[in-house]
Design a protein around this motif. Structure first.
Motif, PDB file in Angstrom:
ATOM      1  N   GLY A 446     -15.648  48.427   4.069  1.00 57.71           N
ATOM      2  CA  GLY A 446     -15.051  47.397   3.239  1.00 57.71           C
ATOM      3  C   GLY A 446     -15.319  46.064   3.897  1.00 57.71           C
ATOM      4  O   GLY A 446     -15.253  45.946   5.132  1.00 57.71           O
ATOM      5  N   GLU A 447     -15.628  45.041   3.107  1.00 56.35           N
ATOM      6  CA  GLU A 447     -16.029  43.760   3.677  1.00 56.35           C
ATOM      7  C   GLU A 447     -15.350  42.617   2.941  1.00 56.35           C
ATOM      8  O   GLU A 447     -15.204  42.651   1.713  1.00 56.35           O
ATOM      9  N   VAL A 448     -14.934  41.602   3.691  1.00 59.36           N
ATOM     10  CA  VAL A 448     -14.319  40.402   3.124  1.00 59.36           C
ATOM     11  C   VAL A 448     -14.953  39.189   3.786  1.00 59.36           C
ATOM     12  O   VAL A 448     -15.159  39.169   5.000  1.00 59.36           O
ATOM     13  N   ASP A 449     -15.290  38.188   2.985  1.00 60.90           N
ATOM     14  CA  ASP A 449     -15.814  36.916   3.474  1.00 60.90           C
ATOM     15  C   ASP A 449     -14.982  35.829   2.819  1.00 60.90           C
ATOM     16  O   ASP A 449     -14.979  35.691   1.595  1.00 60.90           O
ATOM     17  N   SER A 450     -14.253  35.049   3.612  1.00 58.72           N
ATOM     18  CA  SER A 450     -13.332  34.082   3.028  1.00 58.72           C
ATOM     19  C   SER A 450     -13.230  32.833   3.896  1.00 58.72           C
ATOM     20  O   SER A 450     -13.630  32.836   5.070  1.00 58.72           O
ATOM     21  N   VAL A 451     -12.696  31.781   3.309  1.00 65.98           N
ATOM     22  CA  VAL A 451     -12.387  30.549   4.033  1.00 65.98           C
ATOM     23  C   VAL A 451     -10.872  30.424   4.099  1.00 65.98           C
ATOM     24  O   VAL A 451     -10.186  30.526   3.075  1.00 65.98           O
ATOM     25  N   VAL A 452     -10.333  30.245   5.302  1.00 68.32           N
ATOM     26  CA  VAL A 452      -8.894  30.134   5.472  1.00 68.32           C
ATOM     27  C   VAL A 452      -8.562  28.826   6.165  1.00 68.32           C
ATOM     28  O   VAL A 452      -9.345  28.314   6.981  1.00 68.32           O
ATOM     29  N   SER A 453      -7.440  28.278   5.829  1.00 70.02           N
ATOM     30  CA  SER A 453      -6.925  27.085   6.497  1.00 70.02           C
ATOM     31  C   SER A 453      -5.880  27.525   7.510  1.00 70.02           C
ATOM     32  O   SER A 453      -4.988  28.314   7.200  1.00 70.02           O
ATOM     33  N   LEU A 454      -5.988  27.007   8.730  1.00 66.39           N
ATOM     34  CA  LEU A 454      -5.041  27.369   9.775  1.00 66.39           C
ATOM     35  C   LEU A 454      -3.846  26.420   9.827  1.00 66.39           C
ATOM     36  O   LEU A 454      -3.014  26.521  10.733  1.00 66.39           O
ATOM     37  N   GLU A 455      -3.799  25.496   8.842  1.00 59.50           N
ATOM     38  CA  GLU A 455      -2.631  24.625   8.741  1.00 59.50           C
ATOM     39  C   GLU A 455      -1.394  25.469   8.399  1.00 59.50           C
ATOM     40  O   GLU A 455      -1.395  26.216   7.422  1.00 59.50           O
ATOM     41  N   GLY A 456      -0.361  25.386   9.199  1.00 60.83           N
ATOM     42  CA  GLY A 456       0.882  26.088   8.903  1.00 60.83           C
ATOM     43  C   GLY A 456       0.865  27.559   9.245  1.00 60.83           C
ATOM     44  O   GLY A 456       1.788  28.298   8.875  1.00 60.83           O
ATOM     45  N   THR A 457      -0.179  28.026   9.922  1.00 59.68           N
ATOM     46  CA  THR A 457      -0.234  29.433  10.318  1.00 59.68           C
ATOM     47  C   THR A 457      -0.974  29.535  11.648  1.00 59.68           C
ATOM     48  O   THR A 457      -1.389  28.512  12.222  1.00 59.68           O
ATOM     49  N   THR A 458      -1.147  30.742  12.144  1.00 56.63           N
ATOM     50  CA  THR A 458      -1.880  30.932  13.395  1.00 56.63           C
ATOM     51  C   THR A 458      -3.184  31.665  13.125  1.00 56.63           C
ATOM     52  O   THR A 458      -3.345  32.334  12.096  1.00 56.63           O
ATOM     53  N   ARG A 459      -4.094  31.551  14.059  1.00 53.44           N
ATOM     54  CA  ARG A 459      -5.383  32.232  13.939  1.00 53.44           C
ATOM     55  C   ARG A 459      -5.176  33.732  13.847  1.00 53.44           C
ATOM     56  O   ARG A 459      -5.821  34.413  13.045  1.00 53.44           O
ATOM     57  N   GLU A 460      -4.275  34.277  14.652  1.00 51.33           N
ATOM     58  CA  GLU A 460      -4.046  35.720  14.670  1.00 51.33           C
ATOM     59  C   GLU A 460      -3.558  36.227  13.316  1.00 51.33           C
ATOM     60  O   GLU A 460      -4.016  37.263  12.820  1.00 51.33           O
ATOM     61  N   ILE A 461      -2.628  35.491  12.704  1.00 53.41           N
ATOM     62  CA  ILE A 461      -2.103  35.904  11.398  1.00 53.41           C
ATOM     63  C   ILE A 461      -3.198  35.849  10.347  1.00 53.41           C
ATOM     64  O   ILE A 461      -3.328  36.747   9.504  1.00 53.41           O
ATOM     65  N   ALA A 462      -4.025  34.791  10.384  1.00 52.68           N
ATOM     66  CA  ALA A 462      -5.109  34.648   9.409  1.00 52.68           C
ATOM     67  C   ALA A 462      -6.120  35.786   9.541  1.00 52.68           C
ATOM     68  O   ALA A 462      -6.549  36.379   8.538  1.00 52.68           O
ATOM     69  N   LEU A 463      -6.477  36.123  10.789  1.00 47.54           N
ATOM     70  CA  LEU A 463      -7.440  37.203  11.004  1.00 47.54           C
ATOM     71  C   LEU A 463      -6.868  38.544  10.565  1.00 47.54           C
ATOM     72  O   LEU A 463      -7.562  39.360   9.952  1.00 47.54           O
ATOM     73  N   GLU A 464      -5.603  38.781  10.876  1.00 52.79           N
ATOM     74  CA  GLU A 464      -4.971  40.044  10.486  1.00 52.79           C
ATOM     75  C   GLU A 464      -4.982  40.216   8.974  1.00 52.79           C
ATOM     76  O   GLU A 464      -5.197  41.324   8.464  1.00 52.79           O
ATOM     77  N   SER A 465      -4.776  39.126   8.239  1.00 52.00           N
ATOM     78  CA  SER A 465      -4.777  39.192   6.780  1.00 52.00           C
ATOM     79  C   SER A 465      -6.156  39.557   6.248  1.00 52.00           C
ATOM     80  O   SER A 465      -6.286  40.399   5.340  1.00 52.00           O
ATOM     81  N   ILE A 466      -7.206  38.942   6.805  1.00 54.03           N
ATOM     82  CA  ILE A 466      -8.579  39.233   6.362  1.00 54.03           C
ATOM     83  C   ILE A 466      -8.957  40.676   6.691  1.00 54.03           C
ATOM     84  O   ILE A 466      -9.540  41.402   5.866  1.00 54.03           O
TER      85      ILE A 466
END
Length: 514
Positions: A446-466
C-alpha cells in the motif's frame, strides 16, 4: 502454501507452481490472441507436471501486459468524462493537454473544470460547485459516458471534495465507473489527472479481463483467490485490480527482476530479461527493482507512477534477422508466432532463435533446416546481439565497477559467456520462467504520497498518519495486517511553501492474507 504464478507477455505465457520457496513445475507456452485460453493451458500443464490437484492451490498470481497493450494500441478503451475541481488559476492548462493526438480523441469524453480544490494545507481554494458537477453529469449521461475521472487540486492532502463529487456523480449517473485521483496518482496535478483518466478508460476492460480469468479458473477447478501483480512487484486482489487496472501497467519487468532475485539469492545485481520480442535491463537494489526518479510515460501519456527503471529494446528470440553486408537483428519480431514462423520450426522467417540453434546454443526444432547458415555468420550475429546488450548494460550500471548480472527469460539462450562490465553472468535454474516465479512470490503493498503541513502538529504525528493510511491500503489490496511493515518512506521539505510543508511518501508491504 501452493501458489501459481503466471506472466503473460507479447510472445510467451509463463507459469510456475511453487510450494513455499520450492519450484515444483514451470512451463512456457505461446501467448494466445484471447490471452485467457493461453493462461488456462499453462496452468493446466503445471498442475499436471507436478501432479497437484487444482483444489489444493491457495492462490493464483497473474502479471499481464493486457492493459498496457490496450493503451499503446488505443484499443478497448472507454471515453472518459473528466471532472477537475479547481480555482480559476488552475484552468489555464486543460486536462489531456499533453496527451498524444492519436490517443486523446479515443479517450476524451469532455472535461468540466468546476469550482473546488484545496491548498497544500487543506484550506479551500473554492467551495465545491455542486450545480456545475450535476450539469456536467447530465451532459455525460446524455452522451452515454459512464466512466468518470475526478481530480481535485491537492486531493492528496484532503480527498473529501473528490469523495463528495463522486457521491454526486453516482447519483446522477447510476452505475458509473468512478476513478478518484487521490487513489491513483502521486503529487503533481497534470500527471495525477492523466493517470486517473487512463484508469477510468480501462475500467470495462479490467472488469471483463478479471471476469474472464475467474471464469477460466472456475472451469479448471481452481477455487482459490486471484491476484494481479502491480508496477512495483507486489500484488493486489482481483476485485481491487478491477477498480485500478492501471496499476498493472509495468508489472512484467518487475516480475522478472523479483524472480531473478529469488532464484539467485542476489539482492543487488543487473537483471537482463530477454523475451521473445524485447530485452529489458534493470537494476536490483535490496531485492527490489530500482525505480525511475521521474514518472512513467504510458502510451505517450506523462504520468507520475513509480515504475522500474528499465531500458527496453527490440531484441528477443523472435527478432527477425536480415542477412546482407550490413546484417541486422530486429527490432521487429515474429512475436507469439515464433513456433510457426522460425526456420527451425518449418517456417519462412530467419529469427534470432534460428541463429542460436545453428550455433549449437540450444536444441530446438529441426537444425538441418539451418544448414545454409555458416558458423561465421552465426558468430557474427551472436556477437552483435551480445554487444547491444553490453551497450545498454553499461548505460544502466550505477558505476564503472563490474557487477553481477542475472540472465532470465527464454531468450537468454542467445547469450553465451561473460558479459563485459559484469563480475559474473548467471543463468539460474528456471531462468526461462523467472517472470512467473516473481509473480508467485510477490507480497502486497500500500502506498501514499501526500503533502502535509507541520503547523499545529509534530513530525511524528504526521508520519504516523501517512504510514497508517499506507497500511490500510495494503490491507485493502489483500495483505495480512499482522505482517505489514514499512518498506519505504521519503520526506521532502517544500521550502517554497509556507507553513513548514513536507511531502511524505510511504510504502507498506505485507504477506498475502491466507
Amino acid at each position: 502454501m501452493l501458489r501459481i504464478g503466471v506472466d503473460v507477455g507479447g510472445t510467451n505465457t509463463d507459469a510456475a507452481l511453487l510450494r513455499g520457496t520450492e519450484v515444483l513445475a514451470t512451463v512456457k507456452s505461446s501467448t494466445t490472441a484471447d490471452v485467457t485460453s493461453g493462461v488456462s493451458a499453462a496452468i493446466r500443464t503445471v498442475l499436471s507436471q507436478a501432479d497437484v490437484a487444482a483444489t489444493s492451490v491457495n492462490g493464483v498470481m497473474i502479471g499481464t501486459t493486457h492493459f498496457l497493450n490496450a493503451v499503446v494500441e488505443g484499443r478497448h478503451l472507454e471515453k472518459v468524462g473528466i471532472l477537475r475541481l479547481c480555482g480559476a488559476a488552475t484552468r489555464s492548462l486543460p486536462p489531456m493537454i499533453d496527451w498524444p493526438d492519436t490517443l486523446r480523441p479515443i479517450v476524451d469524453g469532455g472535461a468540466a473544470m468546476v469550482g473546488g480544490g484545496v491548498n497544500y494545507d487543506g484550506s479551500e481554494i473554492a467551495p465545491l460547485d455542486i450545480d456545475a458537477v450535476r450539469a456536467a453529469c447530465r451532459d455525460w449521461r446524455a452522451r452515454g459516458i459512464s466512466a468518470i475521472a475526478i481530480c481535485s487540486v491537492f486531493a492528496l492532502v484532503d480527498p473529501r471534495m473528490e469523495n463528495e463529487a463522486a457521491d454526486i456523480v453516482a447519483e446522477e449517473i447510476p452505475g458509473a465507473a468512478i476513478s478518484l485521483s487521490h487513489r491513483v496518482g502521486r503529487t503533481g496535478l497534470l500527471p495525477r489527472e492523466s493517470a486517473t483518466i487512463l484508469n477510468a478508460s480501462l475500467h470495462t476492460l479490467g472488469r471483463e479481463t478479471v471476469g474472464a480469468f475467474r471464469s477460466a479458473f472456475a472451469a479448471l477447478g481452481l477455487a482459490c483467490p486471484l491476484y494481479l501483480t502491480q508496477n512495483d512487484g507486489t500484488l493486489m486482489a482481483a476485485d481491487f485490480a478491477e477498480r485500478y487496472p492501471v496499476f498493472t501497467i509495468a508489472s512484467g519487468p518487475t516480475n522478472s527482476m523479483r524472480g531473478a532475485a529469488f532464484l539467485t539469492g542476489l539482492s543487488d545485481a543487473a537483471v537482463i530479461d530477454i523475451g521473445g520480442t524485447t530485452t529489458d535491463i534493470g537494476m536490483l537494489v535490496a531485492g527490489f527493482p530500482r525505480t525511475r526518479s521521474e514518472g512513467a510515460m504510458i502510451g505517450g501519456v506523462p504520468t507520475n507512477f513509480r515504475v522500474p527503471d528499465v531500458y527496453s529494446f527490440g531484441l528477443g528470440g523472435g527478432s527477425i534477422v536480415r542477412p546482407g553486408e550490413a546484417a541486422t537483428i530486429g527490432p521487429d519480431s515474429v512475436g507469439f508466432r515464433l513456433p510457426e514462423k522460425a526456420l527451425c520450426f518449418g517456417g519462412d522467417t530467419l529469427t534470432a532463435t534460428d541463429i542460436a540453434v545453428a550455433a549449437g546454443l540450444v536444441d530446438l526444432g529441426d537444425r538441418s533446416r539451418l544448414s545454409h547458415i555458416t558458423p561465421e555468420f552465426a558468430r557474427q550475429m551472436l556477437a552483435q546481439m551480445k554487444a547491444s546488450i553490453e551497450t545498454v548494460l553499461d548505460r544502466m550500471k550505477p558505476s564503472a565497477d563490474p557487477i553481477p548480472a542475472i540472465l532470465v527469460g527464454g531468450g537468454s539462450v542467445l547469450v553465451e559467456g561473460l558479459l563485459n562490465g559484469t563480475s559474473v553472468s548467471l543463468k539460474p535454474d528456471h531462468f526461462g520462467s523467472a517472470n512467473a516465479i516473481g509473480a508467485a512470490i510477490a507480497q502486497v503493498s500500500g502506498e501514499v504520497d501526500s503533502v502535509v503541513s507541520l503547523e499545529g502538529t509534530t513530525r511524528e504525528i504526521a508520519l504516523e498518519s501517512i504510514i497508517a493510511e499506507a497500511r490500510a491500503r495494503a490491507v485493502e489490496a489483500g495483505a495480512d495486517a499482522e505482517t505489514t511493515t514499512l518498506a519505504e518512506i521519503e520526506e521532502t521539505p517544500l521550502a517554497y511553501l509556507p507553513g513548514n510543508a513536507v511531502r511524505v511518501a510511504a510504502k507498506v508491504i505485507g504477506d498475502l492474507r491466507a
